[in-house]
Design a protein around this motif. Structure first.
Motif, mmCIF file in Angstrom:
data_model
loop_
_atom_site.group_PDB
_atom_site.id
_atom_site.type_symbol
_atom_site.label_atom_id
_atom_site.label_comp_id
_atom_site.label_asym_id
_atom_site.label_seq_id
_atom_site.Cartn_x
_atom_site.Cartn_y
_atom_site.Cartn_z
ATOM 1 N N PRO A 1 0.645 -1.391 0.174
ATOM 2 C CA PRO A 1 -0.163 0.146 0.427
ATOM 3 C C PRO A 1 1.011 1.460 0.319
ATOM 4 N N GLU A 2 0.058 2.071 -0.461
ATOM 5 C CA GLU A 2 1.009 3.509 -0.441
ATOM 6 C C GLU A 2 -0.020 4.473 -0.017
ATOM 7 N N ILE B 1 -7.960 -3.995 10.869
ATOM 8 C CA ILE B 1 -6.639 -3.309 9.662
ATOM 9 C C ILE B 1 -6.384 -2.473 11.278
ATOM 10 N N GLU B 2 -4.973 -2.912 11.357
ATOM 11 C CA GLU B 2 -4.418 -2.185 12.896
ATOM 12 C C GLU B 2 -3.633 -1.277 12.283
ATOM 13 N N TYR B 3 -3.631 -0.618 12.324
ATOM 14 C CA TYR B 3 -1.407 0.602 12.670
ATOM 15 C C TYR B 3 -1.036 0.118 14.420
ATOM 16 N N GLY C 1 3.492 4.019 7.762
ATOM 17 C CA GLY C 1 3.764 2.850 8.620
ATOM 18 C C GLY C 1 3.548 1.565 8.367
ATOM 19 N N GLU C 2 3.506 0.605 9.374
ATOM 20 C CA GLU C 2 3.299 -0.865 9.433
ATOM 21 C C GLU C 2 1.472 -1.160 10.162
ATOM 22 N N VAL D 1 -0.861 -10.828 7.759
ATOM 23 C CA VAL D 1 0.033 -10.045 6.627
ATOM 24 C C VAL D 1 0.159 -8.818 7.549
ATOM 25 N N VAL D 2 1.086 -8.201 8.162
ATOM 26 C CA VAL D 2 2.004 -6.726 7.659
ATOM 27 C C VAL D 2 2.368 -6.404 6.518
ATOM 28 N N LEU D 3 1.292 -5.311 6.718
ATOM 29 C CA LEU D 3 1.514 -4.134 5.108
ATOM 30 C C LEU D 3 2.666 -3.167 5.823
ATOM 31 N N GLN D 4 3.611 -3.023 4.622
ATOM 32 C CA GLN D 4 4.139 -1.846 4.604
ATOM 33 C C GLN D 4 3.545 -0.723 4.055
#
Length: 267
Positions: free
Chosen positions: A82-83, A110-112, A150-151, A166-169
Protein backbone atom coordinates in the motif's frame (compact mmCIF):
# COMPACT_ATOMS: atom_id res chain seq x y z
CA UNK A 1 24.15 -52.56 -21.13
CA UNK A 2 27.28 -51.77 -23.09
CA UNK A 3 30.65 -50.66 -21.86
CA UNK A 4 31.12 -46.96 -22.49
CA UNK A 5 33.63 -46.04 -25.13
CA UNK A 6 36.95 -44.45 -24.22
CA UNK A 7 35.78 -41.00 -25.24
CA UNK A 8 32.59 -41.27 -23.15
CA UNK A 9 34.54 -42.52 -20.13
CA UNK A 10 37.01 -39.68 -20.52
CA UNK A 11 34.22 -37.11 -20.64
CA UNK A 12 32.62 -38.51 -17.49
CA UNK A 13 35.95 -38.46 -15.67
CA UNK A 14 36.45 -34.86 -16.80
CA UNK A 15 33.06 -33.91 -15.36
CA UNK A 16 33.99 -35.43 -12.00
CA UNK A 17 37.19 -33.40 -11.95
CA UNK A 18 35.68 -30.10 -12.99
CA UNK A 19 32.23 -30.02 -11.39
CA UNK A 20 32.63 -28.79 -7.78
CA UNK A 21 29.63 -30.71 -6.49
CA UNK A 22 31.09 -34.03 -7.78
CA UNK A 23 34.54 -33.71 -6.20
CA UNK A 24 35.41 -35.65 -3.06
CA UNK A 25 35.38 -33.73 0.24
CA UNK A 26 38.53 -31.70 1.02
CA UNK A 27 39.83 -32.14 -2.52
CA UNK A 28 41.67 -29.11 -3.95
CA UNK A 29 39.70 -26.96 -6.37
CA UNK A 30 40.32 -27.65 -10.03
CA UNK A 31 42.10 -24.92 -11.92
CA UNK A 32 40.81 -26.09 -15.28
CA UNK A 33 39.37 -23.29 -17.38
CA UNK A 34 36.24 -25.40 -17.87
CA UNK A 35 35.37 -25.52 -14.15
CA UNK A 36 31.62 -25.23 -13.68
CA UNK A 37 30.58 -22.76 -11.00
CA UNK A 38 27.81 -23.79 -8.64
CA UNK A 39 24.58 -21.86 -9.23
CA UNK A 40 23.96 -18.93 -6.89
CA UNK A 41 21.04 -16.65 -6.19
CA UNK A 42 21.75 -13.19 -7.46
CA UNK A 43 21.20 -10.13 -5.23
CA UNK A 44 18.39 -9.09 -7.58
CA UNK A 45 16.62 -12.40 -7.09
CA UNK A 46 17.07 -12.13 -3.33
CA UNK A 47 15.67 -8.60 -3.24
CA UNK A 48 12.73 -9.78 -5.31
CA UNK A 49 11.98 -12.53 -2.82
CA UNK A 50 12.24 -10.13 0.12
CA UNK A 51 9.83 -7.65 -1.47
CA UNK A 52 6.80 -9.83 -0.79
CA UNK A 53 5.23 -9.65 2.69
CA UNK A 54 5.10 -12.75 4.86
CA UNK A 55 1.59 -14.12 5.23
CA UNK A 56 0.17 -16.24 8.03
CA UNK A 57 -2.29 -18.47 6.18
CA UNK A 58 -5.76 -19.13 7.53
CA UNK A 59 -6.39 -22.85 7.11
CA UNK A 60 -9.88 -23.76 6.05
CA UNK A 61 -12.22 -26.06 7.92
CA UNK A 62 -15.01 -26.06 5.37
CA UNK A 63 -14.42 -22.43 4.37
CA UNK A 64 -12.10 -20.72 1.88
CA UNK A 65 -8.32 -20.82 2.34
CA UNK A 66 -7.34 -17.29 3.36
CA UNK A 67 -4.15 -15.59 2.16
CA UNK A 68 -4.57 -11.78 2.27
CA UNK A 69 -2.67 -9.82 -0.37
CA UNK A 70 -2.50 -6.39 -1.97
CA UNK A 71 -3.48 -6.92 -5.60
CA UNK A 72 -3.17 -3.35 -6.88
CA UNK A 73 -2.60 0.23 -5.77
CA UNK A 74 -4.11 3.18 -7.60
CA UNK A 75 -5.24 0.78 -10.31
CA UNK A 76 -1.73 -0.60 -10.99
CA UNK A 77 -1.50 -4.36 -10.48
CA UNK A 78 2.31 -4.48 -10.19
CA UNK A 79 2.20 -2.48 -6.95
CA UNK A 80 1.84 -4.98 -4.12
CA UNK A 81 2.37 -2.80 -1.06
CA UNK A 82 0.00 0.00 0.00
CA UNK A 83 0.87 3.67 -0.42
CA UNK A 84 -0.42 6.59 1.67
CA UNK A 85 -3.79 7.93 0.55
CA UNK A 86 -3.93 5.66 -2.50
CA UNK A 87 -6.74 3.17 -3.01
CA UNK A 88 -5.49 -0.39 -2.57
CA UNK A 89 -7.38 -3.51 -3.62
CA UNK A 90 -6.98 -6.27 -1.03
CA UNK A 91 -7.90 -9.89 -1.62
CA UNK A 92 -8.59 -12.38 1.14
CA UNK A 93 -7.82 -15.41 -1.03
CA UNK A 94 -4.82 -14.26 -3.07
CA UNK A 95 -4.73 -12.20 -6.23
CA UNK A 96 -4.58 -15.07 -8.73
CA UNK A 97 -7.36 -17.16 -7.19
CA UNK A 98 -9.62 -14.43 -5.84
CA UNK A 99 -12.95 -16.23 -6.01
CA UNK A 100 -15.92 -15.07 -3.96
CA UNK A 101 -17.59 -17.65 -1.76
CA UNK A 102 -21.28 -16.76 -1.67
CA UNK A 103 -21.71 -18.48 1.69
CA UNK A 104 -18.82 -16.66 3.35
CA UNK A 105 -18.61 -13.26 4.98
CA UNK A 106 -15.09 -11.88 4.99
CA UNK A 107 -14.30 -9.76 8.03
CA UNK A 108 -11.18 -7.59 8.01
CA UNK A 109 -9.24 -5.99 10.84
CA UNK A 110 -6.69 -3.37 9.80
CA UNK A 111 -4.60 -2.10 12.71
CA UNK A 112 -1.83 0.50 12.76
CA UNK A 113 1.31 -0.79 14.52
CA UNK A 114 2.81 1.93 16.80
CA UNK A 115 6.53 2.67 16.50
CA UNK A 116 7.99 2.55 20.01
CA UNK A 117 11.34 3.85 18.72
CA UNK A 118 9.86 7.20 17.63
CA UNK A 119 9.09 10.29 19.68
CA UNK A 120 5.46 9.88 18.59
CA UNK A 121 4.72 6.13 18.28
CA UNK A 122 1.46 7.07 16.55
CA UNK A 123 1.33 10.00 14.09
CA UNK A 124 -0.06 12.97 16.08
CA UNK A 125 -2.52 13.85 13.34
CA UNK A 126 -3.84 10.33 12.83
CA UNK A 127 -7.54 10.10 13.81
CA UNK A 128 -8.32 7.59 16.54
CA UNK A 129 -10.85 5.77 14.36
CA UNK A 130 -8.09 4.92 11.85
CA UNK A 131 -5.90 3.12 14.38
CA UNK A 132 -8.04 -0.01 14.18
CA UNK A 133 -10.63 -0.53 11.45
CA UNK A 134 -13.14 -3.40 11.18
CA UNK A 135 -14.92 -4.12 7.89
CA UNK A 136 -17.05 -7.06 6.71
CA UNK A 137 -18.15 -7.95 3.19
CA UNK A 138 -19.44 -10.90 1.18
CA UNK A 139 -16.73 -10.23 -1.41
CA UNK A 140 -13.22 -11.63 -1.07
CA UNK A 141 -11.88 -8.31 -2.42
CA UNK A 142 -11.81 -5.06 -0.49
CA UNK A 143 -10.95 -1.54 -1.60
CA UNK A 144 -9.22 0.31 1.21
CA UNK A 145 -7.23 3.53 1.47
CA UNK A 146 -4.33 3.38 3.91
CA UNK A 147 -3.52 6.84 5.25
CA UNK A 148 -0.51 7.67 7.40
CA UNK A 149 2.78 5.91 6.58
CA UNK A 150 3.69 2.97 8.78
CA UNK A 151 3.05 -0.73 9.22
CA UNK A 152 -0.44 -2.15 9.40
CA UNK A 153 -1.42 -5.57 10.75
CA UNK A 154 -4.05 -6.71 8.25
CA UNK A 155 -6.14 -9.75 9.15
CA UNK A 156 -9.12 -11.45 7.53
CA UNK A 157 -11.36 -14.24 8.75
CA UNK A 158 -14.62 -16.05 7.99
CA UNK A 159 -16.87 -18.18 10.17
CA UNK A 160 -15.46 -21.37 8.62
CA UNK A 161 -11.80 -20.31 8.25
CA UNK A 162 -9.07 -19.46 10.70
CA UNK A 163 -7.79 -15.90 10.78
CA UNK A 164 -4.99 -15.05 8.35
CA UNK A 165 -2.77 -12.00 8.87
CA UNK A 166 -0.08 -10.07 7.04
CA UNK A 167 1.93 -6.96 7.99
CA UNK A 168 1.70 -4.40 5.19
CA UNK A 169 4.21 -1.56 4.87
CA UNK A 170 2.45 1.64 3.88
CA UNK A 171 5.21 3.78 2.37
CA UNK A 172 5.72 6.71 0.04
CA UNK A 173 7.50 5.51 -3.12
CA UNK A 174 9.98 7.46 -5.25
CA UNK A 175 9.23 6.72 -8.90
CA UNK A 176 10.59 7.89 -12.19
CA UNK A 177 8.20 10.40 -13.70
CA UNK A 178 7.63 8.08 -16.69
CA UNK A 179 6.40 5.36 -14.31
CA UNK A 180 3.48 7.48 -13.12
CA UNK A 181 -0.02 7.07 -14.43
CA UNK A 182 -1.45 10.07 -16.26
CA UNK A 183 -3.64 10.94 -13.28
CA UNK A 184 -0.65 10.73 -10.92
CA UNK A 185 1.44 12.96 -13.17
CA UNK A 186 -1.37 15.53 -13.39
CA UNK A 187 -1.67 15.52 -9.60
CA UNK A 188 2.10 15.91 -9.19
CA UNK A 189 2.33 18.76 -11.72
CA UNK A 190 -0.69 20.48 -10.19
CA UNK A 191 0.88 20.33 -6.72
CA UNK A 192 4.08 21.91 -8.07
CA UNK A 193 2.09 24.71 -9.68
CA UNK A 194 0.28 25.29 -6.39
CA UNK A 195 3.61 25.63 -4.56
CA UNK A 196 4.86 28.09 -7.18
CA UNK A 197 1.74 30.26 -7.16
CA UNK A 198 0.77 30.23 -3.47
CA UNK A 199 2.47 32.15 -0.69
CA UNK A 200 3.55 30.34 2.45
CA UNK A 201 0.91 32.08 4.58
CA UNK A 202 -1.93 31.40 2.13
CA UNK A 203 -0.78 27.82 1.60
CA UNK A 204 -0.75 27.04 5.30
CA UNK A 205 -4.22 28.51 5.67
CA UNK A 206 -5.58 26.48 2.75
CA UNK A 207 -3.61 23.22 3.00
CA UNK A 208 -2.01 23.19 6.45
CA UNK A 209 -4.59 20.80 7.89
CA UNK A 210 -3.62 18.25 5.24
CA UNK A 211 0.11 18.29 6.03
CA UNK A 212 1.62 15.13 7.47
CA UNK A 213 3.10 16.58 10.67
CA UNK A 214 2.17 20.27 11.05
CA UNK A 215 0.77 23.26 9.16
CA UNK A 216 4.33 24.58 8.97
CA UNK A 217 5.23 21.79 6.52
CA UNK A 218 3.91 23.99 3.71
CA UNK A 219 6.38 26.39 2.08
CA UNK A 220 6.05 28.27 -1.17
CA UNK A 221 8.42 27.17 -3.94
CA UNK A 222 10.51 30.34 -3.68
CA UNK A 223 11.47 29.39 -0.13
CA UNK A 224 13.51 26.46 -1.44
CA UNK A 225 15.10 28.62 -4.15
CA UNK A 226 16.14 31.08 -1.43
CA UNK A 227 17.58 28.32 0.75
CA UNK A 228 19.68 27.12 -2.16
CA UNK A 229 20.82 30.57 -3.27
CA UNK A 230 21.74 32.14 0.04
CA UNK A 231 23.45 29.05 1.42
CA UNK A 232 25.55 28.78 -1.75
CA UNK A 233 26.66 32.43 -1.74
CA UNK A 234 26.65 33.11 1.99
CA UNK A 235 29.54 35.47 2.87
CA UNK A 236 30.81 35.18 -0.69
CA UNK A 237 30.20 37.78 -3.34
CA UNK A 238 32.48 36.45 -6.06
CA UNK A 239 31.50 32.83 -6.69
CA UNK A 240 29.61 29.78 -5.53
CA UNK A 241 31.95 27.72 -3.39
CA UNK A 242 29.51 25.87 -1.13
CA UNK A 243 28.93 23.14 -3.71
CA UNK A 244 32.54 22.08 -3.24
CA UNK A 245 32.04 21.42 0.47
CA UNK A 246 31.11 18.05 1.97
CA UNK A 247 27.97 19.70 3.33
CA UNK A 248 26.42 20.11 -0.11
CA UNK A 249 25.11 16.54 -0.41
CA UNK A 250 23.18 16.28 2.89
CA UNK A 251 22.00 19.88 2.43
CA UNK A 252 20.40 19.08 -0.92
CA UNK A 253 18.79 15.95 0.51
CA UNK A 254 17.36 18.00 3.39
CA UNK A 255 15.85 20.60 1.04
CA UNK A 256 14.40 17.88 -1.16
CA UNK A 257 12.76 16.30 1.89
CA UNK A 258 11.25 19.66 2.89
CA UNK A 259 9.94 20.15 -0.64
CA UNK A 260 8.37 16.68 -0.60
CA UNK A 261 6.64 17.43 2.70
CA UNK A 262 5.24 20.62 1.21
CA UNK A 263 3.97 18.75 -1.85
CA UNK A 264 2.26 16.18 0.38
CA UNK A 265 0.21 18.98 1.93
CA UNK A 266 -1.34 19.55 -1.51
CA UNK A 267 -1.36 16.20 -3.35
Amino acid sequence: LTRPSFSESTRRQSRRQTAPWLRAPNSPPCQDQHTIAAPRRTPHALSTMLSFPAVALGFASGGPLLAPRVCSVNGVSTRQQPEPWRTAVLSATGCEDAVDNAAAEYCWKIEYIPRADLLNPVPPRMPADELEVHLCSTSASLEYTFTFPGEYQTCVTTEASEEACVVLQNRYVHRHVMSLTQAEFDEYAGAHNTLRNTSTADGRAAFGHRCLDADEDFHTHDAFVSLHLFSSYANRTSADRSHFLMLQEPAHLAWTMLAQKALRCVA
